[in-house]
Design an enzyme around this catalytic site. Structure first.
Site, PDB file in Angstrom:
ATOM      1  N   TYR A   1       0.864  -1.183   0.000  1.00 40.59           N
ATOM      2  CA  TYR A   1       0.000   0.000   0.000  1.00 40.59           C
ATOM      3  C   TYR A   1       0.893   1.223   0.000  1.00 40.59           C
ATOM      4  CZ  TYR A   1      -3.036   3.668   1.916  1.00 40.59           C
ATOM      5  OH  TYR A   1      -3.720   4.838   2.111  1.00 40.59           O
TER       6      TYR A   1
ATOM      7  N   GLU B   1      -3.658   7.555  -3.785  1.00 39.65           N
ATOM      8  CA  GLU B   1      -3.641   6.305  -3.035  1.00 39.65           C
ATOM      9  C   GLU B   1      -3.511   5.140  -4.008  1.00 39.65           C
ATOM     10  OE1 GLU B   1      -7.249   4.869  -0.863  1.00 39.65           O
ATOM     11  OE2 GLU B   1      -5.925   5.031   0.882  1.00 39.65           O
TER      12      GLU B   1
END
Lengths: 289, 390
Positions: free
Chosen positions: B109, B198
């Site tokens: 991530y 993101e």
């Protein structure tokens, strides 16, 4: 007494000759604010509203001894204007303009901190010390002099809160609209501390909103440092959950920033939390009597 | 402003942030042509909407043949995708992204967002990619690595080292690739006035490469003026038509599911008004901030938009005039009653600048369904009573 500004504060206006700057500078002067001049690049040497216009903040400060600047320049120039004020030795910049890019404000704030300049805003109604000095766009007549300090993220809730305090027979020392942008200047913590130290202020109204965690930090600070009674309202208990794209924002602050979280934190810090802004006046009466 | 995954990936590619290859499609035929052009044996068909959780909602599927690409594109295009970020009404899928398959050995991530407290951008990374990252942050916060980058100095070597050692990447070549990935992402965040980037998941392939398998990007609306290329990526079909119409008149409108229409100046007071209605036992039908430049025309438009909602049983106009002048609002209300059929009770509370003049205007107009209120509490109580038919 009051915080930050009073009748002797010397104020210049950046964006003095523009339509917004002109209208509100006039209103501030009518209220009694000691506006000593303004800055509009290229118009130096002229006179506007009976006050001198300068090309740069540096010249304005040298010539007038101003310590506070009210910033009305268009959004794209706010960052530049704030950095100019900081570099010229201004002590407090009150930034009214709405819509300044966040990246510009990030750089401007860093520059202000480095130069020891305080900022209020952007995108805020400004600051007013009742019956002495108004630096901003609030309707001055509702702020009657008294012993309640007021800090608010929202402009119109600043007016609503002050009006209710006055209608209950109390008044305002200083009211500050801190704005709700991602990067702001003075926030709850610093202003709470100033009101705590101001002998004239006997109670504080704190108005917050959903999002971010400034109110949570303020709650911790109040618990440890503030002995004067605080009344708080957090707007947005019924706001719908925002339709979001990513998750990064929520992780960073470690809180979803809901009204309930903030109200609970303030309540456990001993703050009198009201569920409707219509209750602010009554709550002040209760804590002061 | 938010953009689609395929648009975010176009920006990534421009900055040298590696992604799988992919092509956007509006029809099943285009999807098939794209899959053929990409080649290979596996493709991913991905719904393009402005929300996360698309995979769980059935909007991201793997195709193992060209026929399957057609079937899946046909199924996903035109579907209403409901995820935990769309709200229960979901979003209509109008485009699918056809992407080549990848040999995934690990899912990470990575994001860049403004840290309001530190007042600078922060890069966040985690080994727990592909999961709901908010759950990871809540349950195992030690698995989220946070590296703040001061724009005054930019992305330095130590920022990169904190990230790769934090992620447990030990291979020298891989470390270098990841540091470059993060440094380029930071650069594109700054140069485009992004609000948020993101990537979840950021994958490591069997070949030892790092690729952005997903990409979400949002931008600072206040800075769009200096990024016409980004502004051109705006997809108006992702926006609510009423909200969009309102914004053209300087009004900020959000529909809700209650019965009392609200017209207020300032976002804070607008939320406070909704809270008060709720506190008094009513339900707000909308959030509407008329802004600082409200005039007769914008107020009339506000009435029109509020009254489009058939659930509205009463309207509460709550104005505390600072810059907004109450007499203009009063004239706007009168104007609105001529332009629109205002068939519900209208409770009006006007305070602040020029409030006495406004009261006079409303009194002289003598309109049956206008009820004046003295303050916020009084107004909310009258609105709740009116909505209940009392």
């Amino acid at each position: 007494m009051s915080i930050l500004i009073n009748k002797d504060t010397k104020v210049i206006v950046q964006g003095f000759t523009g339509s917004e700057g002109t209208f509100h500078a006039e209103q501030c002067m009518a209220y009694g604010t000691n506006i000593v001049g303004g800055v509009t690049p290229g118009k130096g040497g002229q006179e506007h509203l009976g006050k001198p216009v300068f090309n740069t903040v540096k010249e304005a400060v040298a010539s007038t001894g101003a310590t506070v600047s009210m910033v009305f320049v268009p959004p794209a120039f706010v960052g530049d204007a704030v950095m100019e004020a900081a570099s010229a030795g201004i002590e407090l910049a009150v930034i009214i303009t709405e819509g300044a890019p966040v990246k510009d404000m990030q750089a401007a704030k860093a520059c202000a901190v480095k130069n020891g300049m305080m900022t209020i805003g952007p995108n805020c109604p400004g600051i007013i010390t009742a019956d002495e000095c108004k630096i901003g766009i609030m309707p001055g007549n509702i702020f009657k002099k008294g012993n309640v300090g007021l800090i608010s993220k929202s402009g119109t809730l600043t007016y609503e809160g002050a009006n209710q305090v006055v209608n209950e027979g109390y008044g305002i020392t200083t009211a500050v609209g801190i704005g709700g942008d991602p990067i702001i200047g003075l926030s709850y913590k610093q202003l709470l501390k100033m009101f705590q130290e101001d002998p004239e202020t006997e109670a504080i109204v704190m108005i917050g909103e959903i999002g971010g965690d400034l109110e949570i930090q303020a709650a911790k600070f109040i618990e440890e440092n503030i002995t004067k009674p605080v009344v708080a309202f957090i707007a947005g208990q019924t706001a719908p959950k925002g339709k979001r794209m990513g998750h990064a924002g929520a992780i960073i602050s470690g809180t979803a920033g809901t009204a309930k979280e903030k109200m609970d934190a303030l309540e456990s810090a001993g703050v009198k939390v009201v569920v409707s802004p219509a209750e602010i006046g009554k709550a002040i009466k209760e804590v002061l009597s | 402003m938010n953009i689609h995954e395929y648009q975010a990936k176009q920006i990534f590619q421009k900055y040298g942030v590696p992604t799988p290859r992919g092509i956007i499609a509006n029809t099943p035929d285009e999807a098939v042509a794209n899959a053929k052009e990409l080649g290979g044996k596996i493709w991913v068909v991905k719904a393009q909407i402005h929300a996360g959780g698309r995979g769980l909602g059935g909007g991201v599927k793997l195709a193992k043949s060209i026929d399957e690409v057609r079937e899946l594109a046909d199924e996903i295009l035109g579907m209403t995708l409901v995820t935990h970020q769309t709200g229960p009404e979901g979003k209509l899928v109008q485009k699918v992204y056809i992407e080549e398959g990848a040999n995934i050995v690990d899912e990470l991530y990575l994001s860049v967002v403004l840290d309001r407290a530190a007042e600078m951008p922060i890069i966040m990374a985690s080994t727990e990619g592909g999961m709901d990252i908010e759950t990871v942050a809540a349950k195992t916060p030690e698995k989220i690595i946070k590296v703040a980058v001061d724009p005054a100095y930019g992305f330095q070597g130590f920022h990169g080292r904190e990230l790769v050692f934090g992620l447990g990447i030990t291979d020298k070549a891989e470390q270098k690739k990841m540091i470059q990935f993060a440094s380029k992402l930071y650069k594109l965040y700054m140069e485009n006035d992004a609000e948020m980037i993101e990537i979840n998941p950021l994958i490591k392939t069997a070949e030892g490469d790092f690729l952005a398998l997903d990409g979400k990007m949002g931008f600072d609306d206040s800075a769009l003026g200096r990024h016409p290329d980004i502004e051109a990526m705006r997809d108006i079909s992702e926006e609510d038509p009423d909200e969009r119409e309102a914004s053209q008149y300087g009004l900020s409108y959000i529909a809700l599911d209650g019965e009392i229409g609200c017209m207020v100046n300032g976002a804070g007071l607008a939320m406070g008004t909704m809270d008060t209605i709720n506190y008094m036992g009513g339900t707000p039908a909308n959030f509407l901030d008329v802004g600082g430049t409200a005039n007769a025309q914008t107020v009339a438009k506000g009435f029109e938009i509020i009254l489009k909602n058939p659930n509205v049983k009463a309207i509460f106009v709550n104005i505390f005039g600072g810059i907004v002048r109450c007499d203009r609002i009063a004239n706007g209300i009168l104007e609105a009653t001529k332009l629109v059929d205002v068939n519900v009770p209208v409770i009006v509370r006007l305070d602040g600048t020029n409030a006495p003049e406004a009261a006079e205007i409303l009194k002289n107009a003598n309109i049956d369904n206008i009820i004046t209120a003295t303050d916020l509490g009084d107004g909310a109580a009258k609105a709740v009573a009116a909505a209940k038919g009392e």
